[in-house]
Scaffold this active site. Structure first.
Site, mmCIF file in Angstrom:
data_model
loop_
_atom_site.group_PDB
_atom_site.id
_atom_site.type_symbol
_atom_site.label_atom_id
_atom_site.label_comp_id
_atom_site.label_asym_id
_atom_site.label_seq_id
_atom_site.Cartn_x
_atom_site.Cartn_y
_atom_site.Cartn_z
ATOM 1 N N HIS A 59 -104.980 -10.713 65.940
ATOM 2 C CA HIS A 59 -104.589 -12.061 66.388
ATOM 3 C C HIS A 59 -105.313 -12.475 67.668
ATOM 4 O O HIS A 59 -105.634 -13.655 67.840
ATOM 5 C CB HIS A 59 -103.059 -12.136 66.549
ATOM 6 C CG HIS A 59 -102.344 -12.014 65.232
ATOM 7 N ND1 HIS A 59 -101.049 -11.578 65.109
ATOM 8 C CD2 HIS A 59 -102.770 -12.260 63.961
ATOM 9 C CE1 HIS A 59 -100.701 -11.565 63.826
ATOM 10 N NE2 HIS A 59 -101.741 -11.974 63.113
ATOM 11 N N HIS B 112 -104.500 -14.253 52.793
ATOM 12 C CA HIS B 112 -103.279 -13.431 52.699
ATOM 13 C C HIS B 112 -102.416 -13.781 53.913
ATOM 14 O O HIS B 112 -102.547 -13.146 54.966
ATOM 15 C CB HIS B 112 -103.607 -11.939 52.723
ATOM 16 C CG HIS B 112 -104.449 -11.472 51.578
ATOM 17 N ND1 HIS B 112 -105.785 -11.752 51.485
ATOM 18 C CD2 HIS B 112 -104.144 -10.733 50.483
ATOM 19 C CE1 HIS B 112 -106.267 -11.206 50.371
ATOM 20 N NE2 HIS B 112 -105.292 -10.589 49.747
ATOM 21 N N SER C 290 -100.343 -14.937 61.805
ATOM 22 C CA SER C 290 -101.608 -15.667 61.969
ATOM 23 C C SER C 290 -101.532 -17.150 61.572
ATOM 24 O O SER C 290 -102.128 -17.986 62.255
ATOM 25 C CB SER C 290 -102.726 -14.957 61.206
ATOM 26 O OG SER C 290 -102.298 -14.560 59.926
ATOM 27 N N GLU D 224 -100.365 -17.457 50.040
ATOM 28 C CA GLU D 224 -99.460 -16.303 49.993
ATOM 29 C C GLU D 224 -98.970 -16.161 48.560
ATOM 30 O O GLU D 224 -98.479 -17.111 47.962
ATOM 31 C CB GLU D 224 -98.298 -16.503 50.973
ATOM 32 C CG GLU D 224 -97.154 -15.521 50.843
ATOM 33 C CD GLU D 224 -97.557 -14.035 50.952
ATOM 34 O OE1 GLU D 224 -98.257 -13.658 51.893
ATOM 35 O OE2 GLU D 224 -97.154 -13.261 50.051
ATOM 36 N N GLY E 140 -104.986 -15.744 47.098
ATOM 37 C CA GLY E 140 -105.928 -16.340 48.046
ATOM 38 C C GLY E 140 -107.381 -16.098 47.689
ATOM 39 O O GLY E 140 -108.240 -16.934 47.975
ATOM 40 N N ASP F 243 -106.914 -10.845 55.047
ATOM 41 C CA ASP F 243 -106.022 -9.834 55.643
ATOM 42 C C ASP F 243 -105.125 -9.223 54.562
ATOM 43 O O ASP F 243 -103.909 -9.425 54.561
ATOM 44 C CB ASP F 243 -105.186 -10.534 56.746
ATOM 45 C CG ASP F 243 -104.308 -9.546 57.497
ATOM 46 O OD1 ASP F 243 -104.597 -8.337 57.468
ATOM 47 O OD2 ASP F 243 -103.340 -10.008 58.131
HETATM 48 C C1 LIG Z 1 -101.014 -8.125 56.014
HETATM 49 S S1 LIG Z 1 -99.972 -9.355 55.353
HETATM 50 C C2 LIG Z 1 -100.573 -10.839 56.088
HETATM 51 C C3 LIG Z 1 -100.289 -10.988 57.539
HETATM 52 C C4 LIG Z 1 -100.806 -12.243 58.153
HETATM 53 N N1 LIG Z 1 -102.210 -12.477 57.845
HETATM 54 C C5 LIG Z 1 -100.631 -12.207 59.660
HETATM 55 O O1 LIG Z 1 -101.533 -11.683 60.344
HETATM 56 O O2 LIG Z 1 -99.616 -12.701 60.135
HETATM 57 C C6 LIG Z 1 -100.572 -9.515 53.699
HETATM 58 C C7 LIG Z 1 -99.843 -10.562 52.874
HETATM 59 O O3 LIG Z 1 -100.630 -10.849 51.730
HETATM 60 C C8 LIG Z 1 -99.776 -11.112 50.642
HETATM 61 N N2 LIG Z 1 -100.627 -10.936 49.437
HETATM 62 C C9 LIG Z 1 -100.902 -9.798 48.752
HETATM 63 N N3 LIG Z 1 -101.825 -10.047 47.792
HETATM 64 C C10 LIG Z 1 -102.152 -11.355 47.889
HETATM 65 C C11 LIG Z 1 -103.078 -12.206 47.206
HETATM 66 N N4 LIG Z 1 -103.840 -11.740 46.220
HETATM 67 N N5 LIG Z 1 -103.155 -13.507 47.581
HETATM 68 C C12 LIG Z 1 -102.373 -13.995 48.570
HETATM 69 N N6 LIG Z 1 -101.491 -13.234 49.271
HETATM 70 C C13 LIG Z 1 -101.390 -11.935 48.939
HETATM 71 C C14 LIG Z 1 -98.642 -10.146 50.818
HETATM 72 O O4 LIG Z 1 -97.489 -10.583 50.145
HETATM 73 C C15 LIG Z 1 -98.481 -10.165 52.358
HETATM 74 O O5 LIG Z 1 -97.538 -11.127 52.743
#
Ligand SMILES: C[S@@+](CC[C@H](N)C(=O)[O-])C[C@H]1O[C@@H](n2cnc3c(N)ncnc32)[C@H](O)[C@@H]1O
Length: 287
Positions: free
Chosen positions: A18, A41, A98, A116, A142, A162
């Protein structure tokens, strides 16, 4: 899919990611021209760190808690503290993800799109972002969505990738494929890809593929709080930065070691030997 970011929000890896994200956005905003912020993500955008005994709270104390305790006035570190406080107030109960951190920085000429895949997380994200009309949520994969939204009309974009790394080999490969796909659509896209560091030796073959494939300036920024030769836990946090803004590496050389020292203090306080550190290398040199 079992991964829930709620257990890890505000940990040292989130803080590394971040601080870098906000620094990238502000560097790109030195130009007036608008940009698209795209997050593949996104998570739920705002996390309740729970009670003092929860895992979330313990991880956050060793992450954002340690950064708060330093009262750093280095611009990049102070920017995350200020953005967290704007989003969550001065208490330590909440942590902004983020999408919310980025949403606060978007100017009238910018817009954002956050994907998401889990419906409950996506609904929570929509609630978190409801006061930020420039930020749109998409309840979708995503990586698939990328191709529909790139290139943007602005011809400028910052993309954060991410993934959860429940299947590390798959997510590492998909991340690399996504970088190629993004650059094919928008050669000047600025991309940040986060990856976990457990045993650094496991990452070596992937990093060789990154280097072999690199077609745009790419920086590797790593920060670790435990030795990186043990598979036991998340020892470090890595970011590939593609097309980083001008002199971003020079600034990062100043603040990344300071951040590692601040976050490494948590490992020391927990009785672990202090082996925190950071590295910054060009995989393909820019500028
Ligand atoms: C590491 S977390 C994201 C944290 C966020 N970027 C932050 O820094 O606050 C990963 C997220 O991606 C989601 N996710 C997993 N596979 C995904 C996909 N193919 N497309 C979108 N989201 C996905 C999960 O449900 C989870 O909420």
């Amino acid at each position: 899919m079992k991964y829930r970011h709620s257990f890890h929000a505000g940990n040292f890896a989130d803080v590394h990611k971040h601080v870098t994200l906000l620094a990238l956005l502000s560097a790109l905003q030195r130009k007036d021209k608008g940009l698209l912020y795209f997050e593949t993500h996104a998570g739920r955008g705002l996390y309740d760190l729970g009670g003092a005994d929860s895992q979330a709270s313990a991880e956050a104390r060793a992450g954002i808690g340690m950064l708060r305790a330093t009262h750093s006035d280095t611009a990049e570190l102070a920017a995350l503290l200020a953005a967290s406080e704007r989003a969550c107030g001065s208490g330590a109960q909440l942590y902004a993800g983020s999408p919310l951190l980025a949403a606060q920085l978007l100017r009238p000429q910018d817009r954002g799109l956050c994907c998401e895949i889990l419906p409950p997380e996506c609904r929570a994200l929509e609630r978190t972002l409801r006061d930020y009309p420039r930020m749109r949520c998409l309840c979708a994969d995503g990586l698939t969505a990328l191709s529909a939204y790139l290139p943007p009309v602005e011809r400028r974009a910052l993309v954060l990738i991410d993934p959860p790394y429940e299947d590390p080999a798959l997510d590492l490969q998909r991340g690399l494929d996504a970088i190629s796909a993004i650059l094919a659509r928008l050669a000047n896209a600025v991309i940040a890809l986060w990856y976990p560091i457990k045993d650094a030796r496991d990452l070596a073959p992937w990093l060789l593929r990154v280097a072999a494939q690199a077609s745009a300036p790419t920086l590797k920024a790593q920060l670790w709080v435990h030795p990186t030769d043990s598979r036991v836990a998340l020892n470090g946090s890595g970011l590939l930065l593609v097309n980083p803004p001008y002199e971003f590496d020079t600034r990062m050389q100043a603040w990344l070691p300071e951040l590692a020292a601040a976050l490494g203090g948590a490992a020391a306080a927990g009785g672990a030997s202090v082996q925190a550190g950071s590295s910054l290398d060009w995989i393909l040199h820019g500028h």
